[in-house]
Structures are given as structure tokens and as C-alpha cells.
Design a protein around this motif. Structure first.
Motif, short mmCIF file in Angstrom:
data_model
loop_
_atom_site.label_atom_id
_atom_site.label_comp_id
_atom_site.label_asym_id
_atom_site.label_seq_id
_atom_site.Cartn_x
_atom_site.Cartn_y
_atom_site.Cartn_z
N PRO A 225 2.05 -0.77 -11.33
CA PRO A 225 0.72 -1.07 -10.78
C PRO A 225 0.07 -2.32 -11.37
CG PRO A 225 0.65 0.86 -12.23
CD PRO A 225 2.08 0.54 -12.01
N TRP A 226 0.51 -2.75 -12.58
CA TRP A 226 -0.07 -3.95 -13.17
C TRP A 226 0.15 -5.17 -12.28
CZ3 TRP A 226 3.33 -7.87 -13.70
CH2 TRP A 226 4.69 -7.53 -13.73
N ALA A 227 1.21 -5.15 -11.47
CA ALA A 227 1.52 -6.30 -10.61
C ALA A 227 0.49 -6.49 -9.50
CB ALA A 227 2.92 -6.15 -10.02
N LEU A 228 -0.33 -5.47 -9.25
CA LEU A 228 -1.36 -5.62 -8.23
C LEU A 228 -2.37 -6.72 -8.62
CD1 LEU A 228 -2.04 -1.86 -7.39
CD2 LEU A 228 -0.76 -3.51 -6.03
N LEU A 229 -2.48 -7.02 -9.92
CA LEU A 229 -3.39 -8.09 -10.35
C LEU A 229 -2.97 -9.43 -9.78
CD1 LEU A 229 -3.88 -7.05 -14.09
CD2 LEU A 229 -5.46 -6.69 -12.19
N LEU A 230 -1.68 -9.57 -9.48
CA LEU A 230 -1.20 -10.82 -8.88
C LEU A 230 -1.79 -11.04 -7.50
CD1 LEU A 230 2.58 -10.60 -9.90
CD2 LEU A 230 0.75 -11.86 -11.04
N GLY A 231 -2.33 -9.98 -6.91
CA GLY A 231 -2.92 -10.10 -5.59
C GLY A 231 -4.13 -11.00 -5.55
N PHE A 232 -4.75 -11.23 -6.71
CA PHE A 232 -5.90 -12.14 -6.73
C PHE A 232 -5.51 -13.57 -6.35
CE2 PHE A 232 -7.61 -8.77 -9.50
CZ PHE A 232 -8.81 -8.54 -8.85
N LEU B 244 2.24 -6.90 -3.77
CA LEU B 244 2.48 -5.48 -3.45
C LEU B 244 3.96 -5.13 -3.63
CD1 LEU B 244 0.24 -4.98 -0.28
CD2 LEU B 244 -0.12 -4.00 -2.55
N GLY B 245 4.83 -6.03 -3.19
CA GLY B 245 6.26 -5.76 -3.35
C GLY B 245 6.67 -5.67 -4.80
N ILE B 246 6.15 -6.58 -5.64
CA ILE B 246 6.47 -6.56 -7.07
C ILE B 246 5.93 -5.29 -7.73
CG2 ILE B 246 6.07 -7.74 -9.27
CD1 ILE B 246 5.95 -10.36 -7.69
N ALA B 247 4.81 -4.77 -7.23
CA ALA B 247 4.22 -3.54 -7.79
C ALA B 247 5.07 -2.31 -7.51
CB ALA B 247 2.81 -3.35 -7.25
N GLY B 248 6.03 -2.42 -6.60
CA GLY B 248 6.95 -1.30 -6.33
C GLY B 248 6.30 -0.12 -5.64
N PRO B 249 5.71 -0.28 -4.45
CA PRO B 249 5.09 0.86 -3.77
C PRO B 249 6.13 1.86 -3.26
CG PRO B 249 5.12 -1.04 -2.32
CD PRO B 249 5.63 -1.52 -3.64
N TYR B 250 5.80 3.13 -3.30
CA TYR B 250 6.70 4.16 -2.77
C TYR B 250 5.87 5.35 -2.30
CZ TYR B 250 6.00 6.39 -7.34
OH TYR B 250 5.44 6.96 -8.45
N LEU B 251 6.44 6.06 -1.34
CA LEU B 251 5.85 7.32 -0.88
C LEU B 251 6.32 8.41 -1.82
CD1 LEU B 251 6.46 7.00 2.99
CD2 LEU B 251 4.40 6.44 1.72
N SER B 252 5.40 9.09 -2.44
CA SER B 252 5.76 10.13 -3.40
C SER B 252 6.45 11.29 -2.70
CB SER B 252 4.51 10.63 -4.14
OG SER B 252 3.56 11.12 -3.23
N GLU B 253 7.25 12.04 -3.47
CA GLU B 253 7.97 13.17 -2.89
C GLU B 253 6.99 14.16 -2.27
OE1 GLU B 253 8.50 15.95 -6.85
OE2 GLU B 253 10.13 14.62 -6.25
N ARG B 254 7.42 14.79 -1.19
CA ARG B 254 6.51 15.66 -0.46
C ARG B 254 7.31 16.75 0.25
NH1 ARG B 254 7.68 11.14 2.30
NH2 ARG B 254 7.97 11.20 4.57
N TRP B 255 6.61 17.79 0.64
CA TRP B 255 7.20 18.91 1.36
C TRP B 255 6.84 18.80 2.83
CZ3 TRP B 255 10.47 22.29 -1.01
CH2 TRP B 255 10.45 22.32 -2.41
#
Length: 327
Positions: A8-15, A63-74
Motif C-alpha cells: 500500500p505504500w506505493a499508493l503515495l506514488l499516485g501523487f 496502483l499496479g506497483i501497490a499490488g491490488p488484489y481481490l481478497s479471498e471470498r466465499w
């Protein structure tokens, strides 16, 4: 849908997306009197599109560098089939062949090896069933909960290929198998598939508790009895039935008194075992509602794809750029 980030620290690059919005990216071109140029809405629009594309590219990359993913779900699935608990005997007698001769735990002719092979084929043929598995000898061993992952079930069956040991104690295994259905909604058939070559005495208190649990869960019991020539038949009442000499016959009588669907198969050879499993396979399939756990899914590729589109637009504009006015 819950989106999380591995960095999530990579989101700062969005500025960095603010830079093209606040500053002009194109180099200034000297002109003697720019004030006399007419208003050009198309150029203004083009300039704004380029600024937006540069900002969007920077944001997509961050956003790509921050590594977004959909968390596991049922997720709920609906199919046809059954919840089947494989209750497999792992006592030392399963190291014998069907004639009663000891073969060793790794021999392919043992009752255990033949049962594993045919159970694996049975699992492969059942498209929509959920399988759980328990091994037992003197005590039950929890192997895996209900799953539709066939590879996991097949691996669990193969993992029992070692030498069996201990005595046959069915009651604790049945109790653990029934617990798989505890508190779960009644959807599809509920089947306990017991594969064993022997039996043992069940204490009165335990037998009453098992009978109550069977009636509460309404699980169907199928017993594939791997009989050797020295054992008695389940359908023939012995002259003097008792717990020490004819435990299989008394266990068969107890199963018949449970008040739930029950059927026993006597398998005296591999062909009879194959026929017994085929009979179980002909069960009527009921609508089956179940929850499937989906692993987390990486979506950073979508961010990098969007960044690529915006960067391609900027690169195309760069090639069209006029570097100097003709003299």
C-alpha cells in the motif's frame, strides 16, 4: 468485492498524477506575437486529453506497483450431487489380500490398495460431489473437510498408501464423519461411505449416541465390507453370534436399526468391490447448494494494461509533436 493491496505504500506514488495537471508538458515555441493567433478549441481539448492521459498513466502505474488484489471470498454454487464422507479402514488387516494372505503395505494386491484405486476412479467420475475423508484404525484421523477440489481428494486417497496398523474401531470414525454434517443446511444427498474389512464392539452408550446423530443428520450409510474367506457373511445369522467371533454380523444388525437409509455390500474380490462402488454411484442426485472458497486474485495486470494504453497515447502524440515552425 473487497480490494486490498500487497504494497500500500506505493499508493503515495499516485501523487505524481498531479504533475501533468499543474504543469505544461510540451516545450514552449517562440513566436513573435502569439496574441494575434485565433482561439483554437481543438488544441485546447487536445492539450487537456494529453494532460489527463499523463495523469491517468501515473495513477495506473502507482496502483499496479501497490499490488491490488481481490481478497479471498466465499461464493455460493448450485449443482447436483452429494456430500460424501469417505471413511477408510487403515487397520493392519487391510495389508492382506482378499484371500487373507499378508502382502505388506505397499503391495498392489492388498485390500487397501485395491480400495484406494477404485475410490480414486469413483471420485474422478463424480462431477459435482463434495468429498471429505477420514482414516481410522484404533482411532480416527481427520484427513480433509468437504471440498470439490478433486486433485486434493485424490492426493488424500494416495496419501493412505502406507502400511496400515492397529485394530479396527469404527465407532469414533463414524462419530467424526457425522460431525461433518453438524449445523449444515440439508442440501443434496448425505452419504457416509464406509470401507472396512472388519468391525468391533460398540458400547451401548456410544451406539445410542450414534443412532441419535444419524437420525439428526439423516445421513445415508453405505458399508462396503471387504470379506475374506474366513469371515462370516452379513446376510447369514451365525449359530452363536457374539461380539468376539461375529462382530461384523452384529454391526450389520446395528446399522439396520439406525432409522436411516443403509445398505451393505460384501466384496470378496476386487471385482465385487468395483461392483459395490458402482452401485453407490447410481444414487439419485439432489440439488446441491454449497459454498466455494475462491483464492485471492491479483488484478495489478489491469492497472498495468490501462497505463500501457495511456502511455501509448502519449507516445503517439510525442511523434506528432512539431519541434519548430517552418521559416
Amino acid at each position: 468485492m473487497n480490494i486490498e493491496f500487497s504494497a500500500p505504500w506505493a499508493l503515495l506514488l499516485g501523487f505524481a498524477a498531479l504533475i501533468p495537471l499543474l504543469g505544461r508538458g510540451q516545450p514552449a515555441i517562440s513566436y513573435s506575437s502569439i496574441s494575434i493567433l485565433p482561439s483554437d478549441p481543438l488544441s485546447t481539448l487536445f492539450d487537456r486529453v494529453l494532460r489527463f492521459s499523463a495523469a491517468a498513466a501515473a495513477l495506473s502505474l502507482s496502483l499496479g506497483i501497490a499490488g491490488p488484489y481481490l481478497s479471498e471470498r466465499w461464493v455460493e454454487r448450485v449443482g447436483t450431487g452429494a456430500h460424501i464422507v469417505l471413511l477408510l479402514d487403515r487397520s493392519s488387516s487391510m495389508n492382506e489380500d482378499f484371500s487373507g494372505q499378508y502382502m505388506g503395505g505397499r503391495a498392489q494386491e492388498t485390500k487397501g490398495a485395491v480400495a484406494r484405486k477404485l475410490l480414486a476412479e469413483f471420485v474422478n467420475r463424480r462431477e459435482h460431489d463434495l468429498f471429505a475423508m477420514i482414516d481410522f484404525s484404533a482411532a480416527p484421523i481427520y484427513v480433509m473437510p468437504f471440498t470439490q477440489d478433486k486433485q486434493a481428494v485424490l492426493a488424500a486417497i494416495e496419501a493412505t498408501s502406507g502400511r496400515g496398523h492397529g485394530a479396527t474401531n469404527i465407532a469414533p470414525g463414524l462419530a467424526m464423519a457425522l460431525d461433518f454434517y453438524s449445523g449444515k443446511p440439508f442440501t443434496g444427498s448425505r452419504i457416509i461411505l464406509l470401507v472396512s474389512d472388519g468391525a468391533a464392539q460398540i458400547e451401548e452408550e456410544t451406539s445410542d449416541q450414534l443412532r441419535q446423530w444419524f437420525q439428526e443428520t439423516q445421513a445415508t450409510l453405505y458399508w462396503i465390507y471387504l470379506r475374506n474367506p474366513r469371515s462370516g457373511r452379513l446376510s447369514e445369522k451365525p449359530a452363536n453370534p457374539n461380539e468376539s467371533t461375529t462382530p461384523e454380523y452384529l454391526l450389520h444388525e446395528y446399522f439396520q436399526s439406525l432409522g436411516v437409509p443403509y445398505r451393505a455390500f460384501e466384496a470378496e474380490n476386487p471385482e465385487a468391490l468395483q461392483h459395490a462402488i458402482a452401485e453407490v454411484e447410481r444414487l439419485e442426485n439432489l440439488p446441491l447448494h454449497y459454498l466455494e472458497k475462491l483464492p485471492r486474485q491479483d488484478v495489478s495486470s489491469y492497472c498495468y494494461g490501462a497505463a500501457l494504453v495511456f502511455l501509448a497515447l502519449l507516445l503517439g502524440a510525442k511523434f506528432l509533436e512539431v519541434r519548430s515552425w517552418p521559416a
